[in-house]
Design an enzyme around this catalytic site. Structure first.
Site, PDB file in Angstrom:
ATOM      1  N   LEU A  33      42.271  43.721  36.761  1.00 11.62           N
ATOM      2  CA  LEU A  33      42.420  42.936  37.994  1.00 11.62           C
ATOM      3  C   LEU A  33      41.140  42.176  38.291  1.00 11.62           C
ATOM      4  CD1 LEU A  33      43.942  45.792  40.196  1.00 11.62           C
ATOM      5  CD2 LEU A  33      45.168  44.174  38.719  1.00 11.62           C
TER       6      LEU A  33
ATOM      7  N   LYS B  79      39.433  48.623  27.634  1.00 16.07           N
ATOM      8  CA  LYS B  79      38.880  48.174  28.914  1.00 16.07           C
ATOM      9  C   LYS B  79      37.425  47.717  28.769  1.00 16.07           C
ATOM     10  CE  LYS B  79      37.911  47.540  33.136  1.00 16.07           C
ATOM     11  NZ  LYS B  79      38.477  46.599  34.047  1.00 16.07           N
TER      12      LYS B  79
ATOM     13  N   CYS C   9      31.827  44.619  38.271  1.00 13.99           N
ATOM     14  CA  CYS C   9      32.494  45.015  37.019  1.00 13.99           C
ATOM     15  C   CYS C   9      31.673  44.667  35.788  1.00 13.99           C
ATOM     16  CB  CYS C   9      33.862  44.362  36.950  1.00 13.99           C
ATOM     17  SG  CYS C   9      34.902  44.853  38.335  1.00 13.99           S
TER      18      CYS C   9
HETATM   19  C1  UGA Z   1      36.470  41.146  35.869  1.00 15.64           C
HETATM   20  C2  UGA Z   1      37.529  40.865  34.796  1.00 15.64           C
HETATM   21  O1  UGA Z   1      37.781  39.466  34.726  1.00 15.64           O
HETATM   22  C3  UGA Z   1      38.824  41.611  35.103  1.00 15.64           C
HETATM   23  O2  UGA Z   1      39.754  41.414  34.042  1.00 15.64           O
HETATM   24  C4  UGA Z   1      38.515  43.103  35.226  1.00 15.64           C
HETATM   25  O3  UGA Z   1      39.668  43.858  35.529  1.00 15.64           O
HETATM   26  C5  UGA Z   1      37.493  43.304  36.332  1.00 15.64           C
HETATM   27  O4  UGA Z   1      36.297  42.568  35.994  1.00 15.64           O
HETATM   28  C6  UGA Z   1      37.199  44.776  36.436  1.00 15.64           C
HETATM   29  O5  UGA Z   1      36.668  45.361  35.493  1.00 15.64           O
HETATM   30  O6  UGA Z   1      37.617  45.410  37.421  1.00 15.64           O
HETATM   31  P1  UGA Z   1      35.938  40.170  38.309  1.00 15.64           P
HETATM   32  O7  UGA Z   1      34.680  40.962  38.245  1.00 15.64           O
HETATM   33  O8  UGA Z   1      36.764  40.214  39.534  1.00 15.64           O
HETATM   34  O9  UGA Z   1      36.929  40.600  37.097  1.00 15.64           O
HETATM   35  O10 UGA Z   1      35.528  38.659  38.112  1.00 15.64           O
HETATM   36  P2  UGA Z   1      35.628  37.507  37.027  1.00 15.64           P
HETATM   37  O11 UGA Z   1      36.558  36.488  37.513  1.00 15.64           O
HETATM   38  O12 UGA Z   1      35.873  38.053  35.686  1.00 15.64           O
HETATM   39  O13 UGA Z   1      34.145  36.919  37.105  1.00 15.64           O
HETATM   40  C7  UGA Z   1      33.008  37.726  36.830  1.00 15.64           C
HETATM   41  C8  UGA Z   1      31.751  36.910  36.938  1.00 15.64           C
HETATM   42  O14 UGA Z   1      31.666  35.987  35.857  1.00 15.64           O
HETATM   43  C9  UGA Z   1      31.615  36.089  38.216  1.00 15.64           C
HETATM   44  O15 UGA Z   1      30.309  36.192  38.719  1.00 15.64           O
HETATM   45  C10 UGA Z   1      31.915  34.667  37.754  1.00 15.64           C
HETATM   46  O16 UGA Z   1      31.283  33.705  38.558  1.00 15.64           O
HETATM   47  C11 UGA Z   1      31.343  34.695  36.358  1.00 15.64           C
HETATM   48  N1  UGA Z   1      31.931  33.697  35.446  1.00 15.64           N
HETATM   49  C12 UGA Z   1      33.250  33.756  35.110  1.00 15.64           C
HETATM   50  C13 UGA Z   1      31.123  32.709  34.899  1.00 15.64           C
HETATM   51  O17 UGA Z   1      29.906  32.655  35.178  1.00 15.64           O
HETATM   52  N2  UGA Z   1      31.670  31.802  34.041  1.00 15.64           N
HETATM   53  C14 UGA Z   1      32.983  31.827  33.693  1.00 15.64           C
HETATM   54  O18 UGA Z   1      33.415  30.961  32.886  1.00 15.64           O
HETATM   55  C15 UGA Z   1      33.786  32.839  34.249  1.00 15.64           C
END
Ligand code: UGA
Length: 459
Positions: free
Chosen positions: A152, A222, A278
């Site tokens: 998620l 995971k 995460c």
């Molecule tokens: C992440 C995973 O995407 C989920 O699949 C997983 O379930 C979750 O961790 C978890 O382990 O519970 P999340 O932490 O909500 O989800 O956020 P993301 O959307 O994955 O983004 C994480 C970070 O990466 C953010 O700071 C975002 O800004 C950064 N990001 C994301 C980038 O810098 N570049 C990108 O292209 C994508």
């Protein structure tokens, strides 16, 4: 089915609400009584699109309830989801004491067969330890332990739960009662027979793979998934630094790479790096457990190093624009670790804010949802470092953040920042300068209006 969810944090609450929404009777329990009081009185402690409405709807329909009694949650369910926190210890390892305690208590309380589902993010072999704990402390009542990792994303967690790319179920023994129960739990999602809060007109049809693995493989899926996504981000960030040196544009490079379907276009947005509760903690935990198992994952150590360096690089760029930070006023757009959440844990935006105020700048931050959490975190930092209290303030609007500032720094890419009136902002600022830490704004347009514009690896 009768399900209980132990731990009603982000993952637990979404899991409980969505399982009730697809038709199960769900009881949620948390050891934090303040959280229980808030849920019992109908208040949702976190911001997550669609969550509040499905919690209320299912409470009213009698499918979702909360209880302060751990015993009741165990007695009144046949499937128990463990969704408690696994925070990082000082050395980066996951702290599994809450998982152990819950497993032990289930063993002591349960009077009949239970399926115990490990949903918290845990290192490989935790499932085996849960099973051992239940059989040692239990009364021989019979149980199955299942690993069912969550994928998620904060901000789209309800959508993700109801429209997963895959459902992974890891078992100590395939083909038994545990597998049958998990198929029943997820049947409404697999066959699409639930009323979707996101798509009232009906969800676009697609097949959802239900992957049955051994328990250790599920646990590794995971950690490896999150690590791979983090690796993609650090990879593109490293390439962004090369772009900066030759005048190329990382957005064009990422587009060109991502069109290869073997690579894919997701998670190739360069910027000030990944944060949240995460990726940074799971990466650390995966590095530590692999080290313990005698396999050093140097590749992930480098992913971490590149990510940590993003804030240094952002600082260099801001200094390159302002020269001296001491006494400068900085408007900071976005404080959450990513858009559409109020979560500021390990937020790159706040890492940057802390560095800026440590060098004498005064930061005024704006965020549509995370202002309160950011204020709490920044006040804690300010008092621990004996920094002037007025070094960090919260603005009510992006315009207030821009007012009187020497530079506007975009740290989180909220959609509303695309709709700003830059003429108005220019009129408010002490000098028109924008550092875009997420390569989100239209730099050409801003330069056309007379702004100095700098991004991360963009022309
Ligand atoms: C992440 C995973 O995407 C989920 O699949 C997983 O379930 C979750 O961790 C978890 O382990 O519970 P999340 O932490 O909500 O989800 O956020 P993301 O959307 O994955 O983004 C994480 C970070 O990466 C953010 O700071 C975002 O800004 C950064 N990001 C994301 C980038 O810098 N570049 C990108 O292209 C994508």
């Amino acid at each position: 089915m009768d399900i209980s969810v132990i731990g009603t944090g982000h993952v637990g609450l979404v899991t409980a609400a969505c399982l009730a929404h697809i038709g199960h009777r769900v009881i949620g329990h948390d050891s934090d009584m303040a959280k229980m009081d808030s849920l019992l009185s109908g208040k949702i402690p976190i911001y997550e699109p669609y969550l509040e409405e499905i919690v209320h709807e299912n409470q009213e329909a009698g499918r979702l309830s909360f209880t302060k009694s751990f015993e009741r949650a165990v007695h009144e369910s046949s499937v128990i989801f463990i969704c408690v926190g696994t925070p990082p210890k000082e050395n980066g390892e996951a702290d599994l004491s809450a998982v152990e305690l819950v497993s032990r208590r289930i063993a002591e309380i349960a009077e009949d067969y239970k399926v115990v589902v490990e949903k918290s993010t845990v290192p490989v072999e935790t499932g085996m330890w849960i099973a051992k704990t239940i059989s040692v402390y239990g009364k021989g009542q019979g149980f199955d332990v299942v690993s069912n990792p969550e994928f998620l994303r904060e901000g789209t967690a309800v959508f993700d739960f109801l429209h997963p790319d895959r459902i992974v179920v890891g078992l100590l023994e395939k083909g038994g009662e545990g597998e049958r129960a998990m198929k029943e739990v997820y049947a409404p999602i697999v066959d699409g027979s639930f009323r979707c809060p996101v798509h009232p007109e009906g969800c676009p049809s697609r097949e959802i793979p239900f992957l049955v693995t051994d328990i250790r493989s599920a646990e590794l899926i995971k950690h490896a998934s999150n690590s791979f996504l983090a690796m993609k981000i650090s990879f593109i960030n490293a390439i962004a630094d090369v772009c900066d040196r030759v005048g190329a544009d990382i957005r064009e490079v990422a587009e060109g790479i991502g069109l290869d379907h073997r690579i894919g276009s997701h998670f190739l947005r360069a910027g000030i790096g990944f944060g949240g509760f995460c990726f940074p903690k799971d990466l650390q935990a995966f590095i530590r457990i692999s080290e313990k198992l005698g396999k050093r994952l140097r590749i992930l150590e480098e992913v971490e190093r590149i990510n940590a360096e993003r804030i240094d690089i952002a600082m260099e760029k801001i200094k390159g624009m302002l020269w001296i930070l001491n006494g400068k006023r900085i408007g900071l757009l976005g404080l959450a670790f990513k858009p559409n959440t109020d979560d500021v844990r390990f937020s790159p935006a706040l890492s940057l804010a802390k560095r800026l105020i440590s060098e004498g700048a005064k930061v005024t931050g704006y965020d549509p949802k995370a202002a309160f959490n950011a204020k709490v975190e920044m006040e804690g930092f300010i008092s621990s470092k004996c920094i002037r209290k007025d070094s960090f303030e919260i603005a009510e609007s992006p315009y207030e953040a821009a007012d009187g500032s020497d530079i506007l720094v975009l740290a989180t890419e909220w959609d509303e920042f695309l709709k700003l009136s830059w003429e108005r902002i220019k009129g408010l600022m002490r000098r028109p300068a924008v550092f875009d830490g997420r390569n989100f704004l239209d730099g050409e347009m801003l330069r056309g209006l007379g702004f100095e514009y700098v991004g991360m690896g963009v022309r």
